[in-house]
Design an enzyme around this catalytic site. Structure first.
Site, mmCIF file in Angstrom:
data_model
loop_
_atom_site.group_PDB
_atom_site.id
_atom_site.type_symbol
_atom_site.label_atom_id
_atom_site.label_comp_id
_atom_site.label_asym_id
_atom_site.label_seq_id
_atom_site.Cartn_x
_atom_site.Cartn_y
_atom_site.Cartn_z
ATOM 1 N N GLY A 1 0.861 -1.190 0.000
ATOM 2 C CA GLY A 1 0.000 0.000 0.000
ATOM 3 C C GLY A 1 0.895 1.236 0.000
ATOM 4 O O GLY A 1 2.063 1.174 -0.382
ATOM 5 N N ARG A 2 0.332 2.349 0.464
ATOM 6 C CA ARG A 2 1.083 3.616 0.441
ATOM 7 C C ARG A 2 2.428 3.492 1.180
ATOM 8 O O ARG A 2 3.465 3.892 0.672
ATOM 9 C CB ARG A 2 0.289 4.729 1.118
ATOM 10 N N ILE A 3 2.374 2.939 2.394
ATOM 11 C CA ILE A 3 3.596 2.901 3.212
ATOM 12 C C ILE A 3 4.583 1.885 2.635
ATOM 13 O O ILE A 3 5.782 2.169 2.529
ATOM 14 C CB ILE A 3 3.262 2.618 4.695
ATOM 15 N N THR B 1 6.028 -2.357 11.389
ATOM 16 C CA THR B 1 5.483 -1.041 11.767
ATOM 17 C C THR B 1 3.978 -0.993 11.464
ATOM 18 O O THR B 1 3.412 0.082 11.361
ATOM 19 C CB THR B 1 6.188 0.095 10.983
ATOM 20 N N SER B 2 3.345 -2.179 11.296
ATOM 21 C CA SER B 2 1.922 -2.170 10.919
ATOM 22 C C SER B 2 1.039 -2.372 12.155
ATOM 23 O O SER B 2 0.697 -1.401 12.833
ATOM 24 C CB SER B 2 1.645 -3.211 9.840
ATOM 25 N N ARG B 3 0.694 -3.604 12.451
ATOM 26 C CA ARG B 3 -0.063 -3.911 13.655
ATOM 27 C C ARG B 3 0.537 -5.163 14.296
ATOM 28 O O ARG B 3 0.871 -6.125 13.595
ATOM 29 C CB ARG B 3 -1.540 -4.160 13.329
ATOM 30 N N GLU C 1 -0.369 -4.912 22.758
ATOM 31 C CA GLU C 1 0.038 -3.555 23.075
ATOM 32 C C GLU C 1 -0.838 -2.948 24.164
ATOM 33 O O GLU C 1 -2.064 -3.086 24.063
ATOM 34 C CB GLU C 1 -0.099 -2.733 21.780
ATOM 35 N N HIS D 1 5.436 2.225 19.341
ATOM 36 C CA HIS D 1 4.446 2.622 18.319
ATOM 37 C C HIS D 1 4.608 4.104 17.941
ATOM 38 O O HIS D 1 3.694 4.903 18.137
ATOM 39 C CB HIS D 1 3.017 2.335 18.807
HETATM 40 C C1 DGY Z 1 -1.789 4.392 12.274
HETATM 41 O O1 DGY Z 1 -2.065 5.512 11.848
HETATM 42 O O2 DGY Z 1 -2.526 3.421 12.061
HETATM 43 C C2 DGY Z 1 -0.505 4.241 13.020
HETATM 44 O O3 DGY Z 1 -0.377 3.017 13.607
HETATM 45 C C3 DGY Z 1 -0.308 5.351 14.029
HETATM 46 O O4 DGY Z 1 -0.090 6.520 13.325
#
Ligand code: DGY
Length: 330
Positions: A156-158, A237-239, A268, A286
């Site tokens: 996706g974007r990221i 860095t997602s979930r 978390e 996070h």
């Molecule tokens: C999101 O936006 O989903 C990130 O985890 C926090 O900015």
């Protein structure tokens, strides 16, 4: 008519000022995560809620709001904390904040990748502890990044922004995504689609950018760790729940994979027992989108999403466009 908006926690001022200019804002002032009771009480009789990814907005919370609730504006791109199906059934617009945090989150994914590959956090701890007694050919050897294979899960974007950064390191970039973008996107990014299985086996670095869904929960588990390279580094860095964290602790402890770098956690803010005792993991709280500029933009966008609906305009980022289309027709 002036709207009543519940904001569950302080967010950067541009967002609050925008809301205050047009609405009555009930801001919960504490920076601590609200209790369920506080959310249930705070949302009562409100037209909109501006909530965070730590706030579960489920059926009971939506019901507690009463019939005035029209917008759930999440201060995040991810919205797995919201029961979107129920909100949609109830005709409530759900919005999020994509786009503005893309580059900042990609920067952090790269910071984590580099920190793990070159053992930056371990090196910092070592030096501060006064253990450095002179240059040593065998001291804190890490892994090269340039010229290696990067596997991106979720383009996706990221994921795309992470891929763009890989060019500077002359990396081969593989990706897996259930939804393939058009061939032009792949070509422009210089990325190659491979099945998940291949990505897992061939990547030196794997960076996770998929949303949390029933399909992606525990996508990385003991079985997958067994198939990764023993030198592989996993960045998330997602979930958190995309990774089975207990299995990860085991894989790191037994050096079945080399290293992990995590911005998010399965339970978390709690860490799976054993995770924080390992040297071969970098853990940060996070902070993917945590730059002054980006958090301010997220606040503005979350407020703008609410104000747009209030003023009869399509909000910039709708999670459930069906509701909006139904409202327009109805
Ligand atoms: C999101 O936006 O989903 C990130 O985890 C926090 O900015």
């Amino acid at each position: 008519m002036t709207w009543d908006v519940f904001v569950t926690r302080p967010i950067p001022e541009p967002g609050l000022s925008l809301l205050r200019a047009q609405c009555r804002v009930a801001l919960r002032e504490s920076r601590k995560i609200p209790t369920r009771e506080e959310i249930l009480t705070g949302i009562r009789d409100k037209d909109a809620i501006l909530c965070l990814l730590t706030d579960p907005i489920d059926r009971a919370v939506i019901d507690a709001a009463g019939p005035r609730l029209k917008v759930i504006s999440n201060y995040a791109v991810g919205f797995d904390n919201i029961d979107v199906t129920y909100a949609t059934e109830q005709g409530i617009v759900v919005t999020n904040t994509p786009g503005v945090l893309t580059e900042t989150t990609a920067d952090l994914a790269w910071a984590l990748l580099m920190a793990a590959a070159r053992r930056i956090v371990e090196s910092d701890r070592f030096t501060r502890a006064g253990l450095y007694d002179g240059w040593d050919p065998m001291l804190l050897l890490g892994w090269d990044v340039h010229g290696k294979t990067l596997g991106i899960v979720g383009l996706g974007r990221i994921g795309q922004a992470v891929a763009r950064r890989a060019r500077g390191f002359q990396m081969r970039v593989l990706y897996y995504d259930a939804y393939r973008p058009p061939a032009e996107v792949e070509q422009a990014l210089g990325v190659t689609y491979v099945p998940f299985e291949t990505l897992v086996q061939e990547s030196d670095f794997i960076s996770v950018h998929t949303p949390l869904t029933p399909e992606t929960r525990h996508m990385f588990n003991a079985e997958v760790f067994r198939r990764m390279k023993p030198t592989a580094i996993l960045i998330n860095t997602s979930r958190g729940p995309v990774i089975d964290e207990a299995a990860l602790v085991e894989a790191l402890r037994e050096r079945r994979i080399a290293y992990a770098a995590l911005d998010v956690f399965e339970h978390e803010p709690a860490l799976t027992p054993g995770l924080a005792d390992l040297d071969n993991v970098v853990i940060v709280p996070h902070i993917g989108s945590a730059s002054l500029e980006t958090r301010a933009k997220m606040a503005e966008l979350a407020a703008t999403n609410i104000l747009a609906v209030m003023n009869g305009q399509r909000p910039p980022h709708l999670v459930n466009p069906d509701v909006w289309d139904r409202r327009r027709k109805g």
